[in-house]
Design a protein around this motif. Structure first.
Motif, PDB file in Angstrom:
ATOM      1  N   LEU A 110      -5.924   3.930  -2.092  1.00  0.00           N
ATOM      2  CA  LEU A 110      -4.532   4.371  -2.112  1.00  0.00           C
ATOM      3  C   LEU A 110      -4.418   5.675  -2.889  1.00  0.00           C
ATOM      4  O   LEU A 110      -4.788   5.753  -4.067  1.00  0.00           O
ATOM      5  CB  LEU A 110      -3.648   3.297  -2.744  1.00  0.00           C
ATOM      6  N   ASP A 139      -8.677  -0.883   0.895  1.00  0.00           N
ATOM      7  CA  ASP A 139      -7.839   0.309   0.891  1.00  0.00           C
ATOM      8  C   ASP A 139      -8.212   1.223  -0.262  1.00  0.00           C
ATOM      9  O   ASP A 139      -8.617   0.752  -1.341  1.00  0.00           O
ATOM     10  CB  ASP A 139      -6.357  -0.058   0.751  1.00  0.00           C
ATOM     11  N   ARG A 181       0.813  -1.216   0.000  1.00  0.00           N
ATOM     12  CA  ARG A 181       0.000   0.000   0.000  1.00  0.00           C
ATOM     13  C   ARG A 181       0.850   1.272   0.000  1.00  0.00           C
ATOM     14  O   ARG A 181       0.312   2.374   0.109  1.00  0.00           O
ATOM     15  CB  ARG A 181      -0.929   0.004   1.225  1.00  0.00           C
TER      16      ARG A 181
END
Length: 656
Positions: free
Chosen positions: A572, A570, A273
């Motif tokens: 990002l 997530d 990430r």
């Protein structure tokens, strides 16, 4: 299943549910016919493995713990089976004597011996004594035994005896004719090798009898005949359950990553990430990315009419440089595809396909067979050639030499993207079809055409409005005929296939990604959160088991979901303004993927430097002389080393 106090001289099944537990110092019972792995040669009586009598232990209750629901007898019998499977025969015999339970009765052991020895009449007679009735599939079980007998007679060249089995044993069972007809045709086989090849059977001396035993076991109550490797099966199920609940699972299943001592979980810090490298050589929007199969090279295609092949080391920063800069394109580059051996790279610009030598950068061939922009390129899984598709509704098959071998003709859609399943059975195409059968006039303006590559719709090509239908079509690769056609309500921009050939991942505007099960033809899941309305966005599967879905977005972010649970893991950030157009996960390094954007850059995403194998100073020591001009990059707020900008190294790249 209780063992009797004396040696077996009758069927011990009557003792199976006895609840009398006495402490006994009498000699342990014989347990004739136990088989390692459930398939090997019979082991004679277990009592001979004991050096001294073992006292039978009396325990209260019927479960292994007071607060447990696990039956003690079942548990002990599985332990005995596991001990025998892995070779601890004496320990298994001791446990049988001490617990009073046996793995299986003498009749079960005798049935196993009959199948493995090929004494078919005795095997059929034993079925009735093992609880297999007509309602439990008795006739199906007899069919399997007679089928094996028939094949073995054919293998030995005993045609008359084989015919007798076919007419008097198989045919009277009235099984499905589709099962019987292929068997009867095997009589025409020229020899035993021909028989084994046509029947898909490895012969009496292969593993066919053991496979038959496994198939027959499904008709016999599991309490009598324990399924093979049952304990291992339960542990595998536990492992898969734990992995399914580890939403960041991205580690291979090895003794180092999986232990029976603790529940499995992956460290979230090992998830990629963090931007560890920013590649900035392209001078315009970057539209597409493709990793080589060996994971050592990353190809990027751009609106600046070039393709860059980046050499990427095991850890991207700083082991990366421009390997090739392929600039011999007349128009913006839309699609990329690596050959199976990574020696050829395909690129498309408008209606042209270019084949490049990935070692020297030499242009091998330019192919001009489509009349509108080429929208998809895909190598076939056996490496023998590749498939191209275009908005001119054509799908063509090419050899690895660039010569056309076949064609699908004019298809139902203006194709936007396609993919071939890894098992080489299906081709999945997505595209648009005008409900008005009149096609728009061909476009000649290069700017408009490149815009069609960039944007999903092509309405700029015609002045009259038309209603579009967006389709996903699954073709059978052998017949080239559609086996599934699904009309979807929104614009489709990309399709990827899972490594097991089961799922198709389709980007669907507005703002959805769909997962289609190709085996059932049904929509399995939807992934939401990203933004997609008018641009082509290319998503991908990622991770060690393909258990992540990753996509760019028109809001400039990268989105990551858990594939099976559709949880957004997530978002990002880091790219500049404009769309993140494509993402690609490294096929060899499960802790690295790449994204490209309208901001003219490519980002490599990895775990933070402290969580990857080797630290920055170790990797810095392995840099080559050609890379030293790139030293001194700044850090990004403690999140690992990051290259803010790369200047192309002429000594390490080739411009054409």
């Amino acid at each position: 299943m209780r063992a009797p106090e004396r040696e077996y001289d009758s069927d011990p099944a009557s003792h199976a549910h006895s609840q009398t537990r006495t402490l006994s110092s009498s000699p342990p019972p014989k347990t004739n016919g136990y088989v390692a792995n459930g398939h090997g040669s019979p082991i004679n009586g277990s009592s001979k493995h004991l050096k001294s009598p073992v006292a039978r232990v009396e325990l209260p209750g019927s479960t292994i713990y007071d607060d447990s629901y696990i039956d003690r007898e079942e548990y002990i019998r599985l332990v005995i089976q596991s001990l025998r499977d892995i070779g601890y025969i004496e320990s298994a015999a001791t446990l049988e004597a001490e617990s009073g339970y046996v793995m299986e009765t003498s009749r079960v052991a005798e049935f196993r011996r009959c199948i493995l020895d090929g004494t078919w009449s005795e095997a059929e007679g034993a079925l009735g004594h093992l609880g297999v009735g007509e309602d439990d599939g008795l006739w199906e079980a007899k069919f399997l035994i007679s089928q094996q007998k028939y094949l073995e007679y054919l293998e030995m060249g005993k045609i008359t005896m084989a015919l007798h089995v076919l007419r008097n044993e198989l045919a009277p069972l009235h099984m499905d004719p589709e099962l019987l007809h292929p068997l009867s045709s095997l009589i025409m086989c020229t020899d035993s090798a021909d028989l084994r090849q046509k029947a898909g059977w490895d012969g009496a001396h292969g593993s066919s009898r053991r496979r038959l035993l496994v198939n027959l076991q499904s008709y016999i109550p599991s309490s009598l005949m324990i399924p093979p490797r049952r304990f291992v099966t339960l542990l595998d199920q536990a492992r898969l359950h734990q992995i399914s609940h580890c939403i960041y699972h991205n580690a291979p299943v090895t003794p180092q990553h999986f232990s029976l001592y603790a529940d499995h979980t992956c460290d979230t810090d090992l998830f990629p990430r963090i931007t560890t490298t920013i590649l900035q050589v392209h001078t315009d929007e970057v539209w597409s990315l493709e990793w080589s199969h060996n994971g050592k090279f990353l190809a990027s295609a751009s609106k600046d009419k070039s393709v860059i092949v980046w050499s990427v080391g095991p850890n991207s920063n700083p082991d990366i440089y421009v390997h090739l800069h392929l600039q011999d394109h007349q128009f913006p580059v839309g699609c990329l595809a690596w050959s199976l051996d990574d020696t050829i790279l395909l690129s498309s610009c408008e209606q042209l396909i270019k084949m490049w030598n990935t070692e020297s950068g030499a242009l091998i061939r330019t192919i001009e067979a489509h009349t509108e922009p080429v929208s998809a390129l895909a190598w076939v899984p056996d490496g023998s050639g590749f498939i191209s598709a275009s908005q001119d509704r054509k799908i063509n098959l090419w050899g690895s030499d660039g010569k056309q071998r076949d064609s699908w003709g004019i298809t139902a859609t203006r194709i936007i993207d396609l993919a071939v399943t890894p098992d080489y059975t299906r081709l999945v195409a997505i595209g648009e079809s005008a409900k008005d059968p009149i096609l728009p006039p061909p476009r000649s303006d290069a700017t408009a055409a490149s815009g069609a590559n960039r944007n999903g719709n092509n309405n700029t090509a015609t002045s009259s409005p038309r209603t579009l239908e967006y389709l996903m079509i699954v073709y059978d690769l052998t017949t080239k005929q559609p086996e599934l056609s699904v009309s979807l309500g929104g614009q489709l921009t990309s399709v990827k296939i899972s490594s097991d050939s089961q799922y198709a991942l389709v980007n669907h505007a507005p703002d959805e990604i769909h997962l289609w099960d190709l085996f059932t033809g049904r929509l399995a899941r939807k992934y939401t959160g990203q933004r997609q309305g008018r641009h082509i966005i290319r998503s991908c599967f990622g991770g060690v088991d393909g258990n992540f879905v990753v996509s760019g977005s028109e809001d400039g972010n990268v989105y990551v979901w858990h594939r099976d649970r559709a949880i957004l893991l997530d978002v990002l950030t880091g790219h500049g303004s404009g769309s993140v157009n494509s993402v690609a996960w490294n096929p060899r390094n499960t802790q690295m993927f790449a994204s490209c954007s309208d901001d003219c850059t490519i980002r490599l995403w990895e775990p933070s430097a402290g969580d990857r194998d080797g630290d920055s100073s170790t990797r810095l020591a392995h840099r080559t002389a050609d890379d030293r001009s790139h030293e001194g990059e700044p850090n990004v707020k403690g999140k690992g080393r990051s290259r803010e900008s790369w200047v192309e190294d002429d000594s390490a790249s080739r411009s054409l």
